[in-house]
Design a protein around this motif. Sequence first.
Motif, PDB file in Angstrom:
ATOM      1  N   THR A  11     -37.670  75.037  41.821  1.00 22.52           N
ATOM      2  CA  THR A  11     -37.252  76.389  41.471  1.00 22.52           C
ATOM      3  C   THR A  11     -36.839  77.253  42.670  1.00 22.52           C
ATOM      4  OG1 THR A  11     -39.230  77.968  41.413  1.00 22.52           O
ATOM      5  CG2 THR A  11     -38.948  76.365  39.675  1.00 22.52           C
ATOM      6  N   GLY A  12     -35.860  78.169  42.336  1.00 23.14           N
ATOM      7  CA  GLY A  12     -35.276  78.737  43.565  1.00 23.14           C
ATOM      8  C   GLY A  12     -34.386  78.004  44.308  1.00 23.14           C
ATOM      9  N   ALA A  13     -33.841  76.972  43.908  1.00 27.17           N
ATOM     10  CA  ALA A  13     -33.216  75.896  44.627  1.00 27.17           C
ATOM     11  C   ALA A  13     -31.713  76.518  44.978  1.00 27.17           C
ATOM     12  CB  ALA A  13     -33.012  74.790  43.598  1.00 27.17           C
ATOM     13  N   ALA A  14     -31.059  77.480  44.594  1.00 25.86           N
ATOM     14  CA  ALA A  14     -30.045  77.928  45.328  1.00 25.86           C
ATOM     15  C   ALA A  14     -30.364  78.833  46.668  1.00 25.86           C
ATOM     16  CB  ALA A  14     -29.149  78.828  44.346  1.00 25.86           C
ATOM     17  N   GLY A  15     -31.779  79.223  46.969  1.00 26.72           N
ATOM     18  CA  GLY A  15     -31.905  80.083  47.988  1.00 26.72           C
ATOM     19  C   GLY A  15     -32.229  78.987  49.187  1.00 26.72           C
ATOM     20  N   GLN A  16     -32.630  79.674  50.464  1.00 29.66           N
ATOM     21  CA  GLN A  16     -32.608  79.329  51.461  1.00 29.66           C
ATOM     22  C   GLN A  16     -33.579  78.037  51.839  1.00 29.66           C
ATOM     23  OE1 GLN A  16     -33.462  80.858  55.095  1.00 29.66           O
ATOM     24  NE2 GLN A  16     -34.801  82.363  54.241  1.00 29.66           N
ATOM     25  N   ILE A  17     -34.662  77.979  51.203  1.00 38.01           N
ATOM     26  CA  ILE A  17     -35.786  76.994  51.440  1.00 38.01           C
ATOM     27  C   ILE A  17     -35.237  75.856  50.563  1.00 38.01           C
ATOM     28  CG2 ILE A  17     -38.164  76.188  50.785  1.00 38.01           C
ATOM     29  CD1 ILE A  17     -39.141  78.957  51.369  1.00 38.01           C
ATOM     30  N   GLY A  18     -34.890  76.130  49.173  1.00 39.16           N
ATOM     31  CA  GLY A  18     -34.116  75.073  48.410  1.00 39.16           C
ATOM     32  C   GLY A  18     -33.022  74.251  49.234  1.00 39.16           C
ATOM     33  N   TYR A  19     -32.293  74.916  49.800  1.00 37.37           N
ATOM     34  CA  TYR A  19     -31.050  74.373  50.461  1.00 37.37           C
ATOM     35  C   TYR A  19     -31.551  73.322  51.596  1.00 37.37           C
ATOM     36  CZ  TYR A  19     -26.396  73.580  52.559  1.00 37.37           C
ATOM     37  OH  TYR A  19     -25.113  73.391  52.965  1.00 37.37           O
ATOM     38  N   ALA A  20     -32.783  73.771  52.248  1.00 30.96           N
ATOM     39  CA  ALA A  20     -33.547  73.010  53.130  1.00 30.96           C
ATOM     40  C   ALA A  20     -34.230  71.728  52.517  1.00 30.96           C
ATOM     41  CB  ALA A  20     -34.233  73.609  54.033  1.00 30.96           C
TER      42      ALA A  20
END
Length: 332
Positions: A11-20
């Motif tokens: 979840t929150g995959a468009a955020g910065q942790i998601g991107y990594a």
Amino acid sequence: MAKEPVRVLVTGAAGQIGYALVPMIARGVMLGADQPVILHMLDIPPAAETLNGVKMELVDAAFPLLKGVVATTDVVEACTGVNVAVMVGGFPRKEGMERKDVMSKNVSIYKSQASALEQHAAPNCKVLVVANPANTNALILKEFAPSIPAKNITCLTRLDHNRALGQISEKLNVQVSDVKNVIIWGNHSSSQYPDVNHATVMTPSGEKPVRELVKDDAWLNGEFITTVQQRGAAIIKARKLSSALSAASAACDHIRDWVLGTPEGTWVSMGVYSDGSYNAPAGVIYSFPVTCKNGEWTIVQGLAIDEFSRKKLDLTGQELTEEKELAYSCLS
Ligand SMILES: NC(=O)c1ccc[n+]([C@@H]2O[C@H](COP(=O)([O-])OP(=O)(O)OC[C@H]3O[C@@H](n4cnc5c(N)ncnc54)[C@H](O)[C@@H]3O)[C@@H](O)[C@H]2O)c1
Ligand SMILES: O=C(O)C[C@H](O)C(=O)O
């Protein structure tokens, strides 16, 4: 015979942790180099276009283990059939917001996502909450998903654990892989207690206690602890963004060890539902030393706790009890 794909929700995959995180999962860093995966990525409608961009990049990266991508803003579609759920999505603290405002936004997100996971995830889905306040978000998820076993709901303190390993390795100028068995007790906040009393380093003459090698109790009881406690804030100050690659890597470590097991003689730190071990408050998500085998974690028992440590375990436990009360007051 090729393994069946495992479905992993971020979840929150468009955020910065998601991107990594999503490329690490697609490369096998989380579940192993022979484990195919199907990624489920959830974000909210304002982030839908960014999320679609992440999906395009996953396709372009041609990861051999990646057998499918679901990118959606529909929580039911996102949760359906998932075997592992990494909950990174949340509302960040903005200027002028009180702690209670952030708590309020996040606990209501975790309450509603709890229901979606309970109803639509695969049986025995393993859940890791990363979004802050991580321990209390995980607790709310557990409380509002009563049919998911409490043992399946955890929060991330592995980043703090890895930070502690990193500090010891830098201090002693040894390989980080030779340092083990630090402990993070309590909350993923600045009240956490990074404890080296049982930690060791592999040296050419065998395993040695960290305290014996460092020979500087003032540093271990002072600057070391505050550096680990404040590391998240230090990263924010330096990057103007909170930690992302280290958080993503720690999330992979957490799930990998949980699913595939911890090495013999090694423990790791995980935020788990407290049974009151070490006189920590029961009924909160508290970080303990754990070993993992056959997909189950077990709290390491019987470690000696000195008076200095006792106070620190109690302090962070107290904060978690207060957060729990605050979370419930936000929901009522
Ligand atoms: N536990 C840890 O060790 C640790 C470490 C670093 C960061 N964090 C926390 O992880 C979280 C994410 O950090 P980030 O830097 O990726 O933040 P970010 O703001 O870059 O990403 C968060 C994403 O969540 C999405 N989101 C918001 N509400 C959502 C909802 N209801 N459902 C699904 N998605 C939703 C946002 O749109 C955004 O894309 C933050 O809460 C941060 O404090 C925890
Ligand atoms: O996002 C934060 O507040 C910090 C984060 O939890 C971290 O430990 O890096």
